[in-house]
Write a protein that holds these residues in place. Structure first.
Motif, short mmCIF file in Angstrom:
data_model
loop_
_atom_site.label_atom_id
_atom_site.label_comp_id
_atom_site.label_asym_id
_atom_site.label_seq_id
_atom_site.Cartn_x
_atom_site.Cartn_y
_atom_site.Cartn_z
N ARG A 86 1.36 4.34 -0.17
CA ARG A 86 2.34 3.31 0.22
C ARG A 86 3.69 3.54 -0.44
NH1 ARG A 86 -2.30 -0.06 0.46
NH2 ARG A 86 -2.39 -1.28 2.38
N GLN A 87 3.67 4.00 -1.70
CA GLN A 87 4.93 4.15 -2.42
C GLN A 87 5.81 5.26 -1.85
OE1 GLN A 87 1.95 3.72 -3.89
NE2 GLN A 87 2.34 1.61 -4.55
N ASP A 88 5.23 6.14 -1.01
CA ASP A 88 6.01 7.22 -0.40
C ASP A 88 6.96 6.71 0.68
OD1 ASP A 88 4.91 9.24 -1.95
OD2 ASP A 88 3.19 9.47 -0.62
N GLN A 90 9.92 4.99 1.83
CA GLN A 90 11.17 4.36 1.44
C GLN A 90 11.64 3.39 2.52
OE1 GLN A 90 12.43 4.99 -1.72
NE2 GLN A 90 10.41 5.97 -1.79
N LYS A 137 3.20 -0.27 5.91
CA LYS A 137 3.04 0.94 5.09
C LYS A 137 1.56 1.13 4.79
CE LYS A 137 7.50 0.11 2.79
NZ LYS A 137 8.16 -0.13 1.48
N GLU A 448 -1.32 -6.39 -1.91
CA GLU A 448 0.09 -6.37 -2.32
C GLU A 448 0.25 -7.42 -3.42
OE1 GLU A 448 2.11 -4.20 -1.42
OE2 GLU A 448 1.09 -3.34 0.32
N ASP A 501 -0.66 2.09 -9.23
CA ASP A 501 0.35 1.17 -8.69
C ASP A 501 0.85 0.23 -9.78
OD1 ASP A 501 -0.24 2.42 -6.34
OD2 ASP A 501 -1.40 0.77 -5.49
N GLN A 503 3.62 -0.33 -11.04
CA GLN A 503 4.87 -1.05 -10.84
C GLN A 503 4.67 -2.37 -10.10
OE1 GLN A 503 4.00 1.81 -9.58
NE2 GLN A 503 4.60 2.06 -7.45
N SER A 504 3.55 -2.51 -9.40
CA SER A 504 3.28 -3.75 -8.68
C SER A 504 2.32 -4.66 -9.42
CB SER A 504 2.71 -3.43 -7.29
OG SER A 504 1.45 -2.80 -7.38
#
Length: 512
Positions: A86-88, A90, A137, A448, A501, A503-504
């Motif tokens: 998912r982080q790919d 942008q 995503k 999420e 993940d 950062q989330s």
């Protein structure tokens, strides 16, 4: 003998040249790549000319007529060299249908099938606005794909098919444009006729032939090297029943890459797995078998020799039989259900059915997580029922309560008994047709994390070994594989949040 040397040099030169062209075509623009193709884009003819004087047909959806209706079928796939997470993304994938309006969309095919749920889930799935279709995503491992069947209205712009009609449909009513941006990669349209994809296949075939020829000249019986991530031997993984489904799939993927690995996944429960590991009482080596315990909770302090690492967050849910008639409870109501204050669902604005508690046994990490994060105390100790439906063990007990020894057994019991309630990991519960996932204080679990910070029922997943495994052992190699994109994407498919993940996630969740 000069001739064999010359053949070898020429073959190697051809191999290098072919590989270079193939790499330039396929990999240099970005090893992460999503390819798409418009497989169909056609008008839905409702009024044949020969029958026009007899009958006129209309296409209706939700009682509204759709004029100039068309159907488009699009295929998306990861046809690059790396897994996509998912982080790919942008910018997410968007599909524009010039001159047409998107009426509805379905997912008729996906590999793996878990992508269907990710694409269609409430609040975070496919959305459309006017002529644009917004694709969520979703993670895509190599060669994963999904198809979208889109119903549209309107005449469209560019009746010659434009960018999309010629892709497998022999012409269509309008232009189809796909946008988005992937970090370190690209999104491209795959042609079905001779084009980049078939050029890539042709170059790949040539490369393989040359490689075989060079191998015959040079290797002379040598075997291919084992990938650096691989190790042979036997490994037993035991513990959490909630984490067993993704762990089985991760182990299967590892075995597919590493032919010498023999991995068995058991599910005796978190605390039982930790106890079994402690009784092994020996670190994993390159010579002997290995053992990993999977736990939904930190190991008790008595297991001082066990070393653990956090791999992710597992989302859990209260589940009720649909006949109970409830789908939202406050934490206070849940606590009063388990202390016996409420014994009938009508007391909670549900149906007139007695409440049946289906619990996990004392060795369950999921039960520990429920007691810690929801009840804030231990479950009641009285087991009044053997079959979860009647007080056949203690008919004088205030509560009807049974205990089972696994996630599947719990879901089977709640599914079978009207008025039953229990708890399980989210992915397994969502697959049961007659179960309702109960919101807590109006919140529901969501992968999420930013959308569900107030949802209380989750736990951190741990992998434990007895001491530190020896470098190069199957245990050490498998633990390293858990940090691969393949393993992370499998966890996401099962509604778990990998520690990758971070950062989330809240700062303290995956911190050692």
């Amino acid at each position: 003998m000069a001739l064999p040397d010359t053949e070898t040099i020429l073959t190697a030169a051809g191999l290098v040249a072919t590989a270079a062209v193939w790499a330039m075509e396929r990999f240099l623009p970005g090893r992460k790549r999503i390819g798409y193709r418009v497989q169909m884009d056609t008008a839905i003819g409702m009024n044949p000319q020969d029958a026009h004087s007899v009958v006129q047909l209309r296409l209706l959806r939700q009682d509204q007529e759709i004029r100039d209706a068309t159907l488009a079928l699009l295929r998306f796939e990861n046809d690059g060299g790396k897994d996509i997470v998912r982080q790919d993304y942008q910018e997410p994938l968007t599909v524009e249908f010039a001159g047409r309006t998107v009426i509805g969309v379905e997912v008729p095919d996906a590999n793996p099938t878990d992508l269907v749920g990710m694409l269609t889930r409430n609040g975070g799935g496919l959305r459309h606005d006017g002529d644009r279709l917004l694709v969520p995503k979703v993670p895509l491992n190599k060669r994963n794909h999904f198809k979208l069947l889109v119903l549209l209205s309107g005449p469209g712009d560019g009746a010659d098919g434009g960018n999309g009609g010629g892709a497998g449909s022999g012409g269509g009513p309008g232009e189809v444009t796909v946008g988005g941006f992937i970090s370190g990669g690209r999104i491209r349209r795959n042609a079905q006729r001779w084009g980049p994809r078939k050029l890539s296949l042709a170059l790949g075939g040539t490369f393989i032939v040359l490689l075989g020829l060079l191998g015959g000249l040079l290797l002379n019986g040598r075997t291919a090297p084992v990938p650096s991530e691989c190790a042979g031997g036997r490994l037993t993984i035991d513990g959490s029943t909630a984490f067993a489904p993704p762990m089985r799939e991760i182990a299967r993927q590892y075995r597919a890459r590493c032919a010498g690995a023999d991995i068995t996944v058991l599910e005796s429960g978190s605390l039982s797995g930790l106890g079994n590991l402690s009784r092994e009482a020996k670190p994993a080596t390159t010579e002997g078998p290995g053992f990993i315990a999977v736990s939904d909770v930190p190991a008790p302090s008595l297991y001082r020799r066990l070393e653990g690492e956090r791999v992710g967050v597992i989302l859990l849910s209260l589940v009720a039989n649909e006949k109970a008639g409830v789908d939202d409870l406050t934490l206070g109501q849940v606590r009063r259900i388990y202390d016996g204050t409420y014994t009938n669902w009508k007391q909670l604005h549900g149906n007139d059915l007695p409440i049946h508690l289906v619990s996990r046994d004392a060795g369950s990490g999921t039960r520990r997580a429920f007691e810690t994060s929801v009840l804030h105390r231990s479950e009641p100790g009285v087991v009044s029922s053997y079959d979860c439906g009647d007080k056949d063990r203690d008919e004088r007990a205030r509560l009807t309560r049974c205990e089972v020894n696994g996630t599947k057994s719990l879901l089977d019991a709640v599914d079978r008994v009207p008025g039953a309630i229990g708890y399980a990991e989210v992915y397994a519960a969502a697959k049961r047709q007659h179960l309702v996932s109960v919101r807590l204080d109006g919140h529901e679990p969501d992968i999420e994390w930013g959308q569900q910070r107030d949802y209380p029922f989750w736990t951190v997943e741990y992998l434990y070994t007895y001491g530190r495994p020896e470098d190069g052992s199957l245990t050490a190699k498998f633990l390293a594989f858990m940090d691969s994109d393949t393993a992370k994407n499998i966890m996401r498919m099962y509604k778990h949040v990998p520690c990758a993940d971070r950062q989330s996630l809240p700062d303290t969740v995956c911190r050692p």
